[in-house]
Design an enzyme around this catalytic site. Sequence first.
Site, PDB file in Angstrom:
ATOM      1  N   GLU A   1       0.788  -1.310  -0.092  1.00  0.00           N
ATOM      2  CA  GLU A   1       0.039   0.036  -0.139  1.00  0.00           C
ATOM      3  C   GLU A   1       0.847   1.066   0.084  1.00  0.00           C
ATOM      4  O   GLU A   1       0.493   2.333  -0.490  1.00  0.00           O
ATOM      5  CB  GLU A   1      -1.049  -0.061   1.147  1.00  0.00           C
ATOM      6  CG  GLU A   1      -1.911   1.259   1.144  1.00  0.00           C
ATOM      7  CD  GLU A   1      -3.587   0.968   1.562  1.00  0.00           C
ATOM      8  OE1 GLU A   1      -4.094   2.000   1.620  1.00  0.00           O
ATOM      9  OE2 GLU A   1      -3.477  -0.158   2.158  1.00  0.00           O
ATOM     10  N   THR A   2       1.893   1.192   0.714  1.00  0.00           N
ATOM     11  CA  THR A   2       2.895   2.502   0.730  1.00  0.00           C
ATOM     12  C   THR A   2       3.324   2.736  -0.779  1.00  0.00           C
ATOM     13  O   THR A   2       3.308   3.796  -1.292  1.00  0.00           O
ATOM     14  CB  THR A   2       3.972   2.125   1.569  1.00  0.00           C
ATOM     15  OG1 THR A   2       3.650   2.203   3.057  1.00  0.00           O
ATOM     16  CG2 THR A   2       5.024   3.226   1.559  1.00  0.00           C
TER      17      THR A   2
END
Length: 140
Positions: free
Chosen positions: A62-63
Amino acid sequence: MSIWFKPYTLADLTIRIGMAKHLGIEFTEIGPDFLRGRMPVDDRTHQPYGILHGGASVALAETLGSYAAMLVVDQSKYHCLGQEINANHIRGVSSGFVIGTARPVHIGRRSHVWEIRIADERDKLVCISRLTMAVVDAPT
């Protein structure tokens, strides 16, 4: 040809706060259509059996996908927010680093879909993830 809104360097992408900093995530390469980063596999990212926690893999995915989506749009006009993420965990890793690479599957005006492949240091697939991002108007 680059997909990025403007030319970015790794220095533009320093992680200063939040979960990504706590987990030791760092960006390592920005290419014309991908963003790559790595995360240590250590006591911060282990699950009780001493291998990489699936949630840590999802945090890396997700980062990378969120930052990549943000780099595609004019940030003065739009924000990119996560809508959905899924992950398939393929193999365990107990030490070293995992390396994630985010590439777009779809870049639309109001949504993006990113594929994030996470591999170990031998380039063996550890996790594959897909992230859907909503592109919304920035608050005025």
